[in-house]
Design a protein around this motif. Structure first.
Motif, short mmCIF file in Angstrom:
data_model
loop_
_atom_site.label_atom_id
_atom_site.label_comp_id
_atom_site.label_asym_id
_atom_site.label_seq_id
_atom_site.Cartn_x
_atom_site.Cartn_y
_atom_site.Cartn_z
N LYS A 64 0.85 -1.28 0.00
CA LYS A 64 0.02 -0.08 0.13
C LYS A 64 0.96 1.28 -0.01
CE LYS A 64 -4.06 -2.23 2.52
NZ LYS A 64 -4.82 -2.20 3.83
N ASP A 103 -7.96 0.29 -1.33
CA ASP A 103 -8.58 0.49 -0.21
C ASP A 103 -7.54 0.50 0.81
OD1 ASP A 103 -10.19 0.58 1.90
OD2 ASP A 103 -10.33 -1.56 2.21
N ILE A 104 -7.19 1.94 1.15
CA ILE A 104 -6.19 2.22 2.22
C ILE A 104 -6.61 3.05 3.14
CG2 ILE A 104 -4.08 3.45 2.34
CD1 ILE A 104 -3.22 2.56 -0.59
N ASP A 105 -6.27 2.88 4.37
CA ASP A 105 -6.43 3.76 5.57
C ASP A 105 -5.02 4.35 5.83
OD1 ASP A 105 -7.27 4.73 7.98
OD2 ASP A 105 -7.75 3.03 9.03
N TYR A 106 -5.27 5.42 5.80
CA TYR A 106 -3.97 6.27 5.98
C TYR A 106 -3.56 6.23 7.33
CZ TYR A 106 -0.70 10.07 5.49
OH TYR A 106 0.55 10.97 5.50
N GLU A 107 -4.22 5.84 8.15
CA GLU A 107 -3.98 5.74 9.83
C GLU A 107 -3.19 4.56 9.96
OE1 GLU A 107 -4.01 8.11 11.86
OE2 GLU A 107 -4.89 9.51 10.31
N GLU A 108 -3.37 3.38 9.06
CA GLU A 108 -2.50 2.36 9.45
C GLU A 108 -0.95 2.77 9.20
OE1 GLU A 108 -3.95 -1.23 7.06
OE2 GLU A 108 -4.54 0.20 5.59
N LYS A 119 4.11 8.41 7.18
CA LYS A 119 3.35 9.14 6.96
C LYS A 119 4.23 10.57 6.62
CE LYS A 119 -0.49 7.90 10.20
NZ LYS A 119 -1.22 8.39 11.21
#
Length: 299
Positions: free
Chosen positions: A240, A263-268, A274
């Motif tokens: 990702k 499907d990506i959750d930036y908080e992961e 980051k």
């Protein structure tokens, strides 16, 4: 001696193909065929290849449909027990084939070596190790080995029996997807820490130029994510992360970018990831220039 098929796709390769073929013909292991697939070249590539008087060289000319199609033709025409690949602007050490073959045992399904960007091969008698499938999926994300097909040797039966071919829809990332698919059918992998392949960064290659078609690498990361979710889930986050870096890179360079969805959750992501992603999002052109300078120094 087992027969090895070397597949060499080429498009307008007159500048380096003679050096490439010469390095192959100097191999210490002689039982091989070299299938040169000319992907519709309009330069002197054909005449250079046809000038060789060696019955191990098989020349195939096709229309310009891209490197994936050319490699697939080579696979279809391959013979023997093993298949390896060489790019037309690269070179290999004299014992490239022999060293990879020596890594094969009764249970080995694929062997891979390191590569160098300097015109010098290294044979330091470094150790070789066995790794399992899950570890191999981690290795092909390592820049010392990568998902490239040209620093690896494959069993032809695994490729043919499982109908593993290069996606003709991709012109970037197609090799990593091929390798990752092949690993699905591999249990034992041999790693050689010696550098036996010389990779030349040829700026004239179409794959090194940015245009709308280069976004195909994003599609390859989406396909890779599906494989890694089943085979190596702990590396899915890295997939990702790499997808986003490329996406941000292309957004600054390619007009009307229409990337595939992931499907990506930036908080992961962790703090450092980051920060890097934010830098890529806003300063990708500068970062790319710096990375190329570092790459050339390191290799």
């Amino acid at each position: 001696m087992d027969l090895v098929t070397i597949i060499l796709p080429v498009y307008n390769g007159e500048k380096y193909i003679e050096r490439c073929i010469d390095s192959i013909l100097k191999q210490t292991y002689s039982n091989f065929i070299l299938i040169v697939v000319d992907d519709g070249s309009n330069d002197k590539t054909r005449s250079i290849v046809m000038n060789y008087d060696d019955n191990r060289i098989k020349f195939v000319h096709t229309k310009h449909f891209g490197v994936s199609n050319a490699r697939n033709i080579g696979i279809e025409k391959s013979k023997g027990k093993y298949i390896t690949f060489v790019d037309a602007d690269d070179e290999v050490s004299n014992d490239f084939i022999e060293s990879l073959l020596n890594n094969f045992g009764k249970s080995v399904d694929i062997a891979m070596c390191q590569f160098t960007k300097k015109n010098k091969m290294y044979t330091n008698n470094k150790e070789t190790i066995f790794i399992n499938q899950k570890e191999a999926y981690k290795y092909i994300l390592d820049r010392k080995y990568g998902g490239y097909v040209w620093n690896k040797m494959f069993l032809r039966d695994i490729i043919i029996n499982n109908k593993i071919f290069f996606s003709t829809k991709l012109n970037m990332g197609e090799d990593t997807l091929f390798t990752a698919t092949y690993l699905k059918y591999s249990k034992n992998i041999k790693i050689d820490f010696n550098k036996k392949y010389y990779y030349r960064k040829n700026e004239d290659q179409i794959t090194n130029k940015y245009d709308g078609s280069t976004t195909s690498v994003l599609f390859s990361w989406v396909a890779l994510k599906k494989i890694y979710e089943k085979k190596c889930p702990e590396k899915v986050l890295e997939i990702k992360y790499r997808y986003l870096k490329k996406k941000y890179e292309f957004e600054k360079i390619v007009k009307d970018l229409n990337p595939p969805k992931m499907d990506i959750d930036y908080e992961e992501f962790g703090f450092i990831q980051k920060v890097k992603l934010k830098l890529y999002k806003h300063f990708s052109k500068l970062i790319i220039c710096i990375k190329r300078i570092i790459w050339n120094i390191q290799f």
